[in-house]
Design a protein around this motif. Sequence first.
Motif, PDB file in Angstrom:
ATOM      1  N   THR A  82       0.831  -1.208   0.000  1.00  0.00           N
ATOM      2  CA  THR A  82       0.000   0.000   0.000  1.00  0.00           C
ATOM      3  C   THR A  82       0.863   1.255   0.000  1.00  0.00           C
ATOM      4  O   THR A  82       0.547   2.247  -0.679  1.00  0.00           O
ATOM      5  N   ARG A 113       0.818   4.141  -2.921  1.00  0.00           N
ATOM      6  CA  ARG A 113       0.392   5.493  -2.562  1.00  0.00           C
ATOM      7  C   ARG A 113       1.479   6.532  -2.785  1.00  0.00           C
ATOM      8  O   ARG A 113       1.207   7.640  -3.242  1.00  0.00           O
ATOM      9  N   ALA A 138      -5.504  -8.084   4.176  1.00  0.00           N
ATOM     10  CA  ALA A 138      -5.537  -6.657   4.523  1.00  0.00           C
ATOM     11  C   ALA A 138      -5.530  -6.550   6.038  1.00  0.00           C
ATOM     12  O   ALA A 138      -6.014  -7.446   6.737  1.00  0.00           O
ATOM     13  N   SER A 158      -5.031  -3.524   9.589  1.00  0.00           N
ATOM     14  CA  SER A 158      -4.707  -2.240  10.196  1.00  0.00           C
ATOM     15  C   SER A 158      -4.104  -2.515  11.560  1.00  0.00           C
ATOM     16  O   SER A 158      -4.712  -3.190  12.394  1.00  0.00           O
ATOM     17  N   TRP A 218      -1.802   0.754   7.899  1.00  0.00           N
ATOM     18  CA  TRP A 218      -2.803   0.034   7.115  1.00  0.00           C
ATOM     19  C   TRP A 218      -2.161  -0.497   5.844  1.00  0.00           C
ATOM     20  O   TRP A 218      -1.251   0.117   5.275  1.00  0.00           O
ATOM     21  N   ASP A 258      -7.194  -4.007  -3.932  1.00  0.00           N
ATOM     22  CA  ASP A 258      -8.180  -2.986  -3.608  1.00  0.00           C
ATOM     23  C   ASP A 258      -9.526  -3.649  -3.320  1.00  0.00           C
ATOM     24  O   ASP A 258     -10.071  -4.356  -4.177  1.00  0.00           O
ATOM     25  N   HIS A 276     -10.947  -0.228   3.599  1.00  0.00           N
ATOM     26  CA  HIS A 276     -10.117   0.706   4.365  1.00  0.00           C
ATOM     27  C   HIS A 276     -10.946   1.392   5.450  1.00  0.00           C
ATOM     28  O   HIS A 276     -10.522   1.500   6.611  1.00  0.00           O
ATOM     29  N   CYS A 290      -9.981   0.590   9.287  1.00  0.00           N
ATOM     30  CA  CYS A 290      -9.264   1.724   9.886  1.00  0.00           C
ATOM     31  C   CYS A 290     -10.155   2.650  10.709  1.00  0.00           C
ATOM     32  O   CYS A 290      -9.643   3.379  11.568  1.00  0.00           O
TER      33      CYS A 290
END
Length: 373
Positions: free
Chosen positions: A226, A230, A266, A268, A282, A287, A292, A296
Amino acid sequence: MYTHKFVSSIDEVSPHDWQALCTDNLFCSYSWLSALEHSGCVSKDTGWKPHHLLIYQDAVLVAILPGYLKSHSYGEYVFDWSWAEAYQRYGLKYYPKWLCGVPFTPVTGQRILCKELTLALTEYILTTLKHGCQQTAWSGAHINFLTEQLTPNRNFMTRYGVQFHWQNNDYVDFADFLSALTSRRRKMIKKERQQAVNSGLHIRWLSAGEIDDVMLEHFYQCYQNTYIKRSGHQGYLNFTFFKLILSTLPESVRLCAAFEGPQLVAASLYLCDKHTLYGRYWGALEDYQTLHFELCYYQGIEYAIKHKLNNFDAGAQGEHKLTRGFKPVVTYSLHHIANPMFSAAISDFIQREHRHIEQYIEQCTLVLPFKQQ
């Protein structure tokens, strides 16, 4: 009578002496900061050279400022890139600078670790930092994300910022929290949570003792994947750091993870103390729609309610948090700029910025989702 010295490693202070002054300050704890050093995440090579300030009174250690000599401004979250660019335009060096703060962690908290912060101690510390700039090549000294403003000092400027935190209003459960919101926002959150459910993933909360090396490796892959997507570069923290905090801070670490069958896809990573839940890192392998928000924010709110925590700090920035029940809170930082010309210009900038922040907070409150503002 006060005296001081700078040390280039947290290992030069005993864990007992450090923690005696740090008390329950999670991110300035010996365990957290030593993990950053021992993993190599902070070092001269990464632009975070440890340079902690120790204050003594009659040869007794009475205060510590976790500090670093910075050769860049990455990982601070109090942005001063424009200041550095201005120095460069005039042919001056902005780096190194001295920074008191927690690397890569925009969490407000105690920065001057001491049992009692008196006016005399404050003045001695700020004067010491000013002289440090005069005696070295530091462009300035900075203290980021203080719990609150220190007593005003003519050599240091106070800069304000904004974050978005969720606050527990003695909610019984998540449904009770939703009942405090407008109908429009309730529907939005329910829709987002349902989309996460429809993904078919299984979500679990894990304590440190439940996170084995394989699971930690999968989380780390999510985190790096991630981060690269990003920002185009790897995350600041390495696998060794996460491994260390699992062993040294097991009572504080929580992982909210989503599984596809037995595979973690995935997650967090959270930390918590007696009063606050902190959402920190995270990541996801792919996707997933609204996942998220689920891992989160909504899972964090549920956890805070269940464990009767007062606050939930889900990280820096993110105006989208407002419509999900996170309120704007003011953050503080202190700055001393050694060059008089730049000090005057930056002081003017900070004053103008403060007025904009006040207006911004007013605008933020207008979009909060609560039925009674």
